[in-house]
Scaffold this motif. Structure first.
Motif, PDB file in Angstrom:
ATOM      1  N   GLU A  49       4.552  -2.673   8.479  1.00 27.84           N
ATOM      2  CA  GLU A  49       3.347  -2.424   9.273  1.00 27.84           C
ATOM      3  C   GLU A  49       2.576  -1.191   8.811  1.00 27.84           C
ATOM      4  N   ALA A  50       3.181  -0.369   7.958  1.00 26.44           N
ATOM      5  CA  ALA A  50       2.489   0.822   7.441  1.00 26.44           C
ATOM      6  C   ALA A  50       1.538   0.477   6.301  1.00 26.44           C
ATOM      7  N   VAL A  51       1.703  -0.703   5.729  1.00 29.67           N
ATOM      8  CA  VAL A  51       0.896  -1.104   4.580  1.00 29.67           C
ATOM      9  C   VAL A  51      -0.323  -1.877   5.077  1.00 29.67           C
ATOM     10  N   LYS A  52      -1.477  -1.232   5.041  1.00 29.89           N
ATOM     11  CA  LYS A  52      -2.705  -1.827   5.585  1.00 29.89           C
ATOM     12  C   LYS A  52      -3.648  -2.356   4.506  1.00 29.89           C
ATOM     13  N   LEU A  53      -3.421  -2.008   3.253  1.00 26.30           N
ATOM     14  CA  LEU A  53      -4.306  -2.451   2.177  1.00 26.30           C
ATOM     15  C   LEU A  53      -3.989  -3.884   1.773  1.00 26.30           C
ATOM     16  N   PRO A  54      -4.990  -4.611   1.259  1.00 26.18           N
ATOM     17  CA  PRO A  54      -4.734  -5.963   0.767  1.00 26.18           C
ATOM     18  C   PRO A  54      -3.735  -5.957  -0.385  1.00 26.18           C
ATOM     19  N   HIS A  55      -2.959  -7.021  -0.476  1.00 23.90           N
ATOM     20  CA  HIS A  55      -2.009  -7.136  -1.580  1.00 23.90           C
ATOM     21  C   HIS A  55      -2.766  -7.153  -2.898  1.00 23.90           C
ATOM     22  N   GLY A  56      -2.217  -6.459  -3.869  1.00 23.57           N
ATOM     23  CA  GLY A  56      -2.836  -6.408  -5.175  1.00 23.57           C
ATOM     24  C   GLY A  56      -2.410  -5.180  -5.939  1.00 23.57           C
ATOM     25  N   VAL A  57      -3.131  -4.916  -7.014  1.00 18.64           N
ATOM     26  CA  VAL A  57      -2.823  -3.806  -7.921  1.00 18.64           C
ATOM     27  C   VAL A  57      -3.966  -2.802  -7.866  1.00 18.64           C
ATOM     28  N   TYR A  58      -3.596  -1.540  -7.795  1.00 23.11           N
ATOM     29  CA  TYR A  58      -4.563  -0.458  -7.604  1.00 23.11           C
ATOM     30  C   TYR A  58      -4.392   0.642  -8.653  1.00 23.11           C
ATOM     31  N   ALA A  59      -5.518   1.278  -9.001  1.00 25.75           N
ATOM     32  CA  ALA A  59      -5.507   2.509  -9.792  1.00 25.75           C
ATOM     33  C   ALA A  59      -5.330   3.644  -8.795  1.00 25.75           C
TER      34      ALA A  59
ATOM     35  N   THR B 186      -0.323   0.828  -9.126  1.00 20.28           N
ATOM     36  CA  THR B 186       0.495   0.533  -7.949  1.00 20.28           C
ATOM     37  C   THR B 186       0.304  -0.902  -7.493  1.00 20.28           C
ATOM     38  N   ASN B 187       1.426  -1.591  -7.317  1.00 18.22           N
ATOM     39  CA  ASN B 187       1.402  -2.939  -6.754  1.00 18.22           C
ATOM     40  C   ASN B 187       1.785  -2.876  -5.284  1.00 18.22           C
ATOM     41  N   ILE B 188       0.990  -3.556  -4.470  1.00 19.39           N
ATOM     42  CA  ILE B 188       1.328  -3.766  -3.063  1.00 19.39           C
ATOM     43  C   ILE B 188       1.459  -5.266  -2.879  1.00 19.39           C
ATOM     44  N   GLY B 189       2.613  -5.691  -2.395  1.00 19.60           N
ATOM     45  CA  GLY B 189       2.791  -7.118  -2.147  1.00 19.60           C
ATOM     46  C   GLY B 189       4.240  -7.525  -2.157  1.00 19.60           C
ATOM     47  N   ASN B 190       4.459  -8.824  -2.289  1.00 20.98           N
ATOM     48  CA  ASN B 190       5.827  -9.341  -2.230  1.00 20.98           C
ATOM     49  C   ASN B 190       6.378  -9.775  -3.581  1.00 20.98           C
TER      50      ASN B 190
ATOM     51  N   GLY C 232       9.998 -12.198  -4.783  1.00 25.83           N
ATOM     52  CA  GLY C 232      10.220 -11.180  -3.756  1.00 25.83           C
ATOM     53  C   GLY C 232      10.034 -11.761  -2.365  1.00 25.83           C
ATOM     54  N   HIS C 233      10.723 -11.159  -1.398  1.00 21.78           N
ATOM     55  CA  HIS C 233      10.686 -11.687  -0.034  1.00 21.78           C
ATOM     56  C   HIS C 233      10.138 -10.703   0.990  1.00 21.78           C
ATOM     57  N   ARG C 234       9.836  -9.480   0.556  1.00 20.58           N
ATOM     58  CA  ARG C 234       9.290  -8.517   1.506  1.00 20.58           C
ATOM     59  C   ARG C 234       8.192  -7.717   0.815  1.00 20.58           C
ATOM     60  N   ILE C 235       7.354  -7.107   1.612  1.00 25.55           N
ATOM     61  CA  ILE C 235       6.256  -6.305   1.067  1.00 25.55           C
ATOM     62  C   ILE C 235       6.814  -5.011   0.487  1.00 25.55           C
ATOM     63  N   THR C 236       6.377  -4.695  -0.719  1.00 23.31           N
ATOM     64  CA  THR C 236       6.773  -3.445  -1.355  1.00 23.31           C
ATOM     65  C   THR C 236       5.528  -2.703  -1.826  1.00 23.31           C
ATOM     66  N   VAL C 237       5.680  -1.403  -1.993  1.00 22.17           N
ATOM     67  CA  VAL C 237       4.660  -0.559  -2.608  1.00 22.17           C
ATOM     68  C   VAL C 237       5.364   0.086  -3.790  1.00 22.17           C
ATOM     69  N   GLU C 238       4.907  -0.263  -5.010  1.00 17.49           N
ATOM     70  CA  GLU C 238       5.600   0.182  -6.220  1.00 17.49           C
ATOM     71  C   GLU C 238       4.628   0.772  -7.226  1.00 17.49           C
ATOM     72  N   PRO C 239       4.530   2.088  -7.288  1.00 20.82           N
ATOM     73  CA  PRO C 239       3.701   2.715  -8.319  1.00 20.82           C
ATOM     74  C   PRO C 239       4.481   2.906  -9.621  1.00 20.82           C
TER      75      PRO C 239
END
Length: 118
Positions: free
Chosen positions: A23-33, A47-51, A57-64
């Protein structure tokens, strides 16, 4: 930063897995600079936000992926600032295709920050 599957490391793209509730991840899934700050030093990051659909993958991750960083991030605090959406998260046909796209995203990130030095 928490330990993950270490898949990025095997591709030569070691990512930092961040411990965040979904619930802390509010940005759309995708890749960011992004820019990442660790121990007072700033790094460019892709940084990738998504599953992570390519690796089922089965859960949302934030991976820079901190560009030009060499060291151990486990257990450290990392601050991210998101500057530009690069692309949506997609499922690639292979890990090689995923790696190729992430390398392109890194080049886009460097170019973006070269042109936007603020």
């Amino acid at each position: 930063v928490i330990s993950g599957r270490r898949l990025g490391r095997t591709l030569g793209i070691p990512t930092a897995n961040l411990a965040l509730p979904d619930e802390a991840v509010k940005l759309p899934h995708g890749v960011y600079a992004c820019k990442a700050i660790v121990a007072g030093k700033t790094y460019l990051a892709v940084t990738n936000i998504g599953n992570r659909p390519t690796v089922n993958g089965h859960r949302i991750t934030v991976e820079p992926w901190l560009l030009d960083f060499d060291g151990d991030l486990y257990g450290k605090r990392l601050t991210l600032t998101f500057h530009r959406f690069l692309r949506r998260e997609v499922k690639f046909p292979s890990l090689d295709a995923l790696k190729e796209e992430i390398v392109k995203n890194a080049a886009e990130t460097r170019k973006f920050f070269e042109n936007n030095t603020k």
